[in-house]
Write an enzyme that holds these catalytic residues in place. Structure first.
Site, PDB file in Angstrom:
ATOM      1  N   ARG A  34      82.153 107.463 -13.919  1.00 53.66           N
ATOM      2  CA  ARG A  34      81.484 108.439 -13.055  1.00 53.66           C
ATOM      3  C   ARG A  34      81.832 108.190 -11.584  1.00 53.66           C
ATOM      4  O   ARG A  34      81.976 109.134 -10.798  1.00 53.66           O
ATOM      5  CB  ARG A  34      79.967 108.397 -13.284  1.00 53.66           C
ATOM      6  N   HIS A  38      83.379 111.059  -9.258  1.00 50.71           N
ATOM      7  CA  HIS A  38      82.709 111.532  -8.035  1.00 50.71           C
ATOM      8  C   HIS A  38      83.505 111.205  -6.772  1.00 50.71           C
ATOM      9  O   HIS A  38      83.369 111.893  -5.762  1.00 50.71           O
ATOM     10  CB  HIS A  38      81.292 110.954  -7.936  1.00 50.71           C
ATOM     11  N   HIS A 162      81.462 113.164 -21.146  1.00 48.98           N
ATOM     12  CA  HIS A 162      80.053 112.997 -21.511  1.00 48.98           C
ATOM     13  C   HIS A 162      79.876 112.376 -22.907  1.00 48.98           C
ATOM     14  O   HIS A 162      78.759 112.236 -23.385  1.00 48.98           O
ATOM     15  CB  HIS A 162      79.284 114.316 -21.344  1.00 48.98           C
ATOM     16  N   TRP A 178      74.266 111.523 -24.564  1.00 42.82           N
ATOM     17  CA  TRP A 178      74.858 112.665 -25.272  1.00 42.82           C
ATOM     18  C   TRP A 178      75.209 112.317 -26.721  1.00 42.82           C
ATOM     19  O   TRP A 178      75.216 113.189 -27.577  1.00 42.82           O
ATOM     20  CB  TRP A 178      76.136 113.125 -24.558  1.00 42.82           C
TER      21      TRP A 178
END
Ligand code: ZEM
Length: 283
Positions: A34, A38, A162, A178
């Site tokens: 992540r 980002h 995910h 998930w």
């Protein structure tokens, strides 16, 4: 390797810090992925601003952006690696960490090249609000990703990340994972999107999310509104079905899209010779 840039050694040391028994599901991998995403996903093709160059999350404007809540954990995990290889830029370290983590968690080898700079060019700083909002729908996803220069197929492929990690109510307001094995990269996310019944639920904090109680594993799995949107939009759904049925195709397309993501807005210093950029640990 002496005084050359030994990205392979860095990749090995990133692999060595992934095991974190006290943290989340026992791995730093998901939050590192992540962080890489980002750092790069702020890119705007039209103005050529944002992107992983400059590692802007080290500074307040981007670092304490609510969209980046929790990513300080990822940055802290990487500090020992930076201390051991001080020559590497943060921009390279963060993107390489994502690539290595994906591969170490069973995902594809992702082509990656070093040479990002930590120089912060004020004219390239991204404003807040460039990262996607999980509460929204298909139009929002296209608005965000088309701005980076990414298309429908790439949006769906990248969303397959995910398969990893979870939502933390104190970071995004959403909660849960998930898939049942969130430290193993696979196409399970796409298969569950299509095979389970997703029911909308409003959390105590007012956030709307989708949940399914999985009888086999006795756990509750979740999807964000943006994840569900991938099954409701006809063009997106075509790729969800493709990746649910063909893991190899998903791995191939994910590797290409992630590689493209971490290259957005990168200009390399042509005067510097970049040695050993073929990252064998991750790429
Ligand atoms: Zn995510 N993501 N993401 N994502 N993401 C979260 C967690 C993780 C969206 C989103 O709102 C959220 C991509 C795309 C999109 C990962 C990778 C990638 C969380 C939970 C949210 C809310 C954060 C929390 O509470 O800690 C939205 C709307 C997206 C648009 C499509 C792309 C692209 C990714 C990489 C290629 C990963 C690995 C996580 C798990 C992080 C962790 O800490 O476990």
């Amino acid at each position: 390797m002496g005084n050359t840039w030994d990205f392979k050694a860095v990749g090995q040391d990133i692999a060595n810090i992934l095991h974190q028994p006290e943290y989340d599901d026992g791995s730093a991998g998901p939050v590192l992925v992540r962080l890489a995403w980002h750092s790069a996903g702020t890119y705007d093709a039209e103005t050529d601003t944002g992107g992983s160059n400059g590692a802007g999350m080290r500074y307040e404007a981007e670092g304490v952006d609510p969209a980046n809540a929790g990513l300080q954990h990822a940055r802290v995990f990487l500090e020992p690696v930076k201390a051991k290889h001080p020559w590497i830029t943060y921009a390279d370290l963060w993107t390489l960490a994502g690539v290595v983590a994906i591969q170490e968690m069973g995902g594809p080898k992702i082509p990656w090249t070093g040479g990002r700079t930590d120089y912060v060019d004020d004219s390239k700083l991204p404003p807040r609000g460039r990262l996607p909002d999980g509460a929204k729908g298909a139009d929002h996803l296209r608005w965000i990703f088309n701005r980076m220069g990414l298309n429908d197929q790439e949006i769906v492929a990248l969303s397959g990340a995910h398969n990893l990690g979870r939502c933390h109510s104190d970071r995004s307001g959403f909660e849960g994972a998930w898939v049942n094995n969130p430290t193993r990269f696979s196409n399970q996310y796409f298969r569950l999107l299509l095979s389970l019944q997703w029911k909308k639920k409003t959390l105590k904090n007012g956030v709307e999310q989708f949940f399914n109680y999985d009888e086999d594993s006795e756990t509750e799995l979740m999807m964000l509104p943006t994840d569900i949107a991938l099954t409701q939009d006809r063009s997106f759904r075509k790729y969800v079905e493709l990746y649910a049925n063909d893991k190899d195709k998903f791995f191939e397309d994910f590797a290409a899209a992630f590689s493209k993501l971490v290259e957005l807005g990168i200009t390399r210093d042509a005067s510097k010779k970049i040695l050993n950029t073929d990252n064998e640990k991750g790429g």
